[in-house]
Design a protein around this motif. Sequence first.
Motif, PDB file in Angstrom:
ATOM      1  N   PRO A 101      58.055 -76.371  26.975  1.00 49.18           N
ATOM      2  CA  PRO A 101      58.827 -75.146  26.745  1.00 49.18           C
ATOM      3  C   PRO A 101      58.956 -74.347  28.037  1.00 49.18           C
ATOM      4  CG  PRO A 101      57.122 -75.419  25.072  1.00 49.18           C
ATOM      5  CD  PRO A 101      56.850 -76.448  26.119  1.00 49.18           C
ATOM      6  N   ALA A 102      60.190 -74.027  28.422  1.00 51.26           N
ATOM      7  CA  ALA A 102      60.426 -73.357  29.705  1.00 51.26           C
ATOM      8  C   ALA A 102      59.750 -71.994  29.758  1.00 51.26           C
ATOM      9  CB  ALA A 102      61.930 -73.222  29.941  1.00 51.26           C
ATOM     10  N   PHE A 103      59.790 -71.242  28.651  1.00 49.62           N
ATOM     11  CA  PHE A 103      59.191 -69.917  28.653  1.00 49.62           C
ATOM     12  C   PHE A 103      57.672 -70.014  28.820  1.00 49.62           C
ATOM     13  CE2 PHE A 103      57.435 -66.040  26.828  1.00 49.62           C
ATOM     14  CZ  PHE A 103      58.277 -65.063  27.345  1.00 49.62           C
ATOM     15  N   GLY A 104      57.060 -70.943  28.093  1.00 49.61           N
ATOM     16  CA  GLY A 104      55.612 -71.114  28.196  1.00 49.61           C
ATOM     17  C   GLY A 104      55.187 -71.534  29.592  1.00 49.61           C
ATOM     18  N   VAL A 105      55.948 -72.450  30.207  1.00 42.82           N
ATOM     19  CA  VAL A 105      55.632 -72.868  31.571  1.00 42.82           C
ATOM     20  C   VAL A 105      55.791 -71.688  32.528  1.00 42.82           C
ATOM     21  CG1 VAL A 105      56.391 -74.327  33.484  1.00 42.82           C
ATOM     22  CG2 VAL A 105      56.232 -75.268  31.186  1.00 42.82           C
ATOM     23  N   GLY A 106      56.839 -70.907  32.326  1.00 43.12           N
ATOM     24  CA  GLY A 106      57.052 -69.741  33.180  1.00 43.12           C
ATOM     25  C   GLY A 106      55.921 -68.743  33.082  1.00 43.12           C
ATOM     26  N   VAL A 107      55.468 -68.474  31.864  1.00 49.82           N
ATOM     27  CA  VAL A 107      54.345 -67.541  31.671  1.00 49.82           C
ATOM     28  C   VAL A 107      53.084 -68.078  32.346  1.00 49.82           C
ATOM     29  CG1 VAL A 107      52.763 -66.580  29.945  1.00 49.82           C
ATOM     30  CG2 VAL A 107      55.236 -66.495  29.566  1.00 49.82           C
ATOM     31  N   ALA A 108      52.814 -69.369  32.145  1.00 50.90           N
ATOM     32  CA  ALA A 108      51.624 -69.971  32.757  1.00 50.90           C
ATOM     33  C   ALA A 108      51.692 -69.917  34.276  1.00 50.90           C
ATOM     34  CB  ALA A 108      51.472 -71.414  32.280  1.00 50.90           C
ATOM     35  N   ALA A 109      52.854 -70.266  34.836  1.00 50.54           N
ATOM     36  CA  ALA A 109      53.007 -70.271  36.290  1.00 50.54           C
ATOM     37  C   ALA A 109      52.867 -68.873  36.868  1.00 50.54           C
ATOM     38  CB  ALA A 109      54.355 -70.873  36.668  1.00 50.54           C
ATOM     39  N   LEU A 110      53.563 -67.912  36.279  1.00 49.38           N
ATOM     40  CA  LEU A 110      53.478 -66.545  36.783  1.00 49.38           C
ATOM     41  C   LEU A 110      52.082 -65.969  36.598  1.00 49.38           C
ATOM     42  CD1 LEU A 110      56.893 -65.051  35.585  1.00 49.38           C
ATOM     43  CD2 LEU A 110      56.284 -65.918  37.850  1.00 49.38           C
ATOM     44  N   GLY A 111      51.431 -66.341  35.488  1.00 44.80           N
ATOM     45  CA  GLY A 111      50.067 -65.872  35.257  1.00 44.80           C
ATOM     46  C   GLY A 111      49.097 -66.418  36.291  1.00 44.80           C
ATOM     47  N   ILE A 112      49.220 -67.720  36.585  1.00 45.88           N
ATOM     48  CA  ILE A 112      48.332 -68.339  37.573  1.00 45.88           C
ATOM     49  C   ILE A 112      48.577 -67.743  38.958  1.00 45.88           C
ATOM     50  CG2 ILE A 112      47.827 -70.512  38.762  1.00 45.88           C
ATOM     51  CD1 ILE A 112      48.405 -71.928  36.094  1.00 45.88           C
ATOM     52  N   ILE A 113      49.842 -67.535  39.291  1.00 45.84           N
ATOM     53  CA  ILE A 113      50.176 -66.977  40.607  1.00 45.84           C
ATOM     54  C   ILE A 113      49.687 -65.537  40.727  1.00 45.84           C
ATOM     55  CG2 ILE A 113      52.097 -66.263  42.076  1.00 45.84           C
ATOM     56  CD1 ILE A 113      53.656 -68.678  40.825  1.00 45.84           C
ATOM     57  N   SER A 114      50.035 -64.703  39.748  1.00 45.55           N
ATOM     58  CA  SER A 114      49.646 -63.288  39.834  1.00 45.55           C
ATOM     59  C   SER A 114      48.146 -63.110  39.704  1.00 45.55           C
ATOM     60  CB  SER A 114      50.361 -62.477  38.754  1.00 45.55           C
ATOM     61  OG  SER A 114      49.868 -62.769  37.458  1.00 45.55           O
ATOM     62  N   GLY A 115      47.472 -64.028  38.996  1.00 46.94           N
ATOM     63  CA  GLY A 115      46.023 -63.925  38.858  1.00 46.94           C
ATOM     64  C   GLY A 115      45.314 -63.980  40.191  1.00 46.94           C
ATOM     65  N   ALA A 116      45.840 -64.786  41.134  1.00 50.53           N
ATOM     66  CA  ALA A 116      45.228 -64.892  42.456  1.00 50.53           C
ATOM     67  C   ALA A 116      45.319 -63.566  43.197  1.00 50.53           C
ATOM     68  CB  ALA A 116      45.908 -65.997  43.259  1.00 50.53           C
ATOM     69  N   TYR A 117      46.431 -62.864  43.037  1.00 58.57           N
ATOM     70  CA  TYR A 117      46.595 -61.568  43.705  1.00 58.57           C
ATOM     71  C   TYR A 117      45.816 -60.467  42.978  1.00 58.57           C
ATOM     72  CZ  TYR A 117      50.306 -63.804  46.391  1.00 58.57           C
ATOM     73  OH  TYR A 117      51.004 -64.636  47.218  1.00 58.57           O
ATOM     74  N   GLN A 118      45.839 -60.516  41.651  1.00 60.46           N
ATOM     75  CA  GLN A 118      45.105 -59.499  40.902  1.00 60.46           C
ATOM     76  C   GLN A 118      43.602 -59.626  41.115  1.00 60.46           C
ATOM     77  OE1 GLN A 118      46.504 -58.287  36.939  1.00 60.46           O
ATOM     78  NE2 GLN A 118      48.083 -59.860  37.089  1.00 60.46           N
ATOM     79  N   ALA A 119      43.118 -60.851  41.363  1.00 53.95           N
ATOM     80  CA  ALA A 119      41.695 -61.036  41.628  1.00 53.95           C
ATOM     81  C   ALA A 119      41.269 -60.235  42.856  1.00 53.95           C
ATOM     82  CB  ALA A 119      41.388 -62.524  41.833  1.00 53.95           C
ATOM     83  N   GLU A 120      42.085 -60.265  43.904  1.00 50.24           N
ATOM     84  CA  GLU A 120      41.752 -59.525  45.111  1.00 50.24           C
ATOM     85  C   GLU A 120      41.870 -58.020  44.893  1.00 50.24           C
ATOM     86  OE1 GLU A 120      40.379 -60.808  47.659  1.00 50.24           O
ATOM     87  OE2 GLU A 120      40.588 -62.849  46.923  1.00 50.24           O
ATOM     88  N   VAL A 121      42.830 -57.616  44.071  1.00 50.05           N
ATOM     89  CA  VAL A 121      42.967 -56.194  43.751  1.00 50.05           C
ATOM     90  C   VAL A 121      41.728 -55.698  43.002  1.00 50.05           C
ATOM     91  CG1 VAL A 121      44.289 -54.505  42.414  1.00 50.05           C
ATOM     92  CG2 VAL A 121      45.482 -56.259  43.738  1.00 50.05           C
ATOM     93  N   PHE A 122      41.290 -56.449  41.995  1.00 50.86           N
ATOM     94  CA  PHE A 122      40.109 -56.069  41.225  1.00 50.86           C
ATOM     95  C   PHE A 122      38.849 -56.096  42.086  1.00 50.86           C
ATOM     96  CE2 PHE A 122      42.493 -57.751  37.323  1.00 50.86           C
ATOM     97  CZ  PHE A 122      42.855 -56.480  36.931  1.00 50.86           C
ATOM     98  N   ARG A 123      38.745 -57.112  42.943  1.00 52.12           N
ATOM     99  CA  ARG A 123      37.558 -57.213  43.800  1.00 52.12           C
ATOM    100  C   ARG A 123      37.490 -56.026  44.759  1.00 52.12           C
ATOM    101  NH1 ARG A 123      35.906 -59.308  48.784  1.00 52.12           N
ATOM    102  NH2 ARG A 123      38.083 -59.656  49.374  1.00 52.12           N
ATOM    103  N   GLY A 124      38.621 -55.687  45.373  1.00 51.08           N
ATOM    104  CA  GLY A 124      38.648 -54.544  46.275  1.00 51.08           C
ATOM    105  C   GLY A 124      38.336 -53.243  45.557  1.00 51.08           C
ATOM    106  N   ALA A 125      38.850 -53.094  44.318  1.00 52.33           N
ATOM    107  CA  ALA A 125      38.582 -51.878  43.553  1.00 52.33           C
ATOM    108  C   ALA A 125      37.102 -51.762  43.203  1.00 52.33           C
ATOM    109  CB  ALA A 125      39.434 -51.868  42.278  1.00 52.33           C
ATOM    110  N   TYR A 126      36.478 -52.894  42.881  1.00 53.37           N
ATOM    111  CA  TYR A 126      35.047 -52.862  42.556  1.00 53.37           C
ATOM    112  C   TYR A 126      34.218 -52.502  43.792  1.00 53.37           C
ATOM    113  CZ  TYR A 126      30.406 -54.354  41.090  1.00 53.37           C
ATOM    114  OH  TYR A 126      29.057 -54.385  40.801  1.00 53.37           O
ATOM    115  N   LEU A 127      34.559 -53.073  44.928  1.00 56.28           N
ATOM    116  CA  LEU A 127      33.805 -52.787  46.150  1.00 56.28           C
ATOM    117  C   LEU A 127      33.970 -51.338  46.602  1.00 56.28           C
ATOM    118  CD1 LEU A 127      34.487 -56.061  48.188  1.00 56.28           C
ATOM    119  CD2 LEU A 127      32.407 -55.418  46.943  1.00 56.28           C
ATOM    120  N   ALA A 128      35.041 -50.688  46.136  1.00 56.62           N
ATOM    121  CA  ALA A 128      35.267 -49.295  46.504  1.00 56.62           C
ATOM    122  C   ALA A 128      34.571 -48.309  45.574  1.00 56.62           C
ATOM    123  CB  ALA A 128      36.772 -49.006  46.518  1.00 56.62           C
ATOM    124  N   LEU A 129      33.875 -48.810  44.554  1.00 52.96           N
ATOM    125  CA  LEU A 129      33.216 -47.926  43.597  1.00 52.96           C
ATOM    126  C   LEU A 129      32.117 -47.112  44.264  1.00 52.96           C
ATOM    127  CD1 LEU A 129      32.765 -50.111  40.380  1.00 52.96           C
ATOM    128  CD2 LEU A 129      34.456 -48.332  40.801  1.00 52.96           C
TER     129      LEU A 129
END
Length: 234
Positions: A101-129
Amino acid sequence: MSAFTLLGFGPGGWGGALLLAAGTTLGLALCGFLVGAVLGGLAAGAKLSGLLPLRLVADGYTTLLRGVPDLLVIYLLYFGGSAALGTIAGLFGVAGFVGLPAFGVGVAALGIISGAYQAEVFRGAYLALDRGQIEAARAVGMHRGLILRRVVAPLVARTALPGLGNVWQILLKDSALVSVTGLIELLRQAQVGAGSTRQPFTFYLAAGALYLAITSLSTWGFSRAEAHARRGAP
């Protein structure tokens, strides 16, 4: 046919199709962002953990996904996943190409891609606590789970909001890449309309206006969320 007629909702108008495609784009980006938030949170926790294997896996994930083109990830998931599914189907006597399913693949791909960037955002936010707040929570007898829910998570979310807003805007634009799987999202619908009517300027300008409207509303929403999260903060 005038531009207003082409983009209208009457007979021969493409307004409804463009709005429906814009809704698909918004749904695709939103689902991908939520999947990415889960993956990013898990990856950030792994990168901050004291376990070396977890840190290595998380570092590999963020390094790899931020280092390869987003389109390549979509191709690998769609065509690689379809090939694997076709191989499995062949074991049961089903011949031919089996598409995911194209929509499901798109969600998975965008989720995997954005997860890598969000991981760094969350890590930086935690270190700034401010560690003093965590120590204060421990001093009043809060256990680790309660500290995470009542102290760490709200503070990390507040600090991470600006970075998450940037990830969201990038994800909205990256959603156009999913059209290579055949999904009719906003840009793909504009291409279809432009090819059918030979009015590319009209349709691409309309698609740009819809993208700008979505990103402008998103910017306003994140600004409101940041203001709400920072109320009472020094």
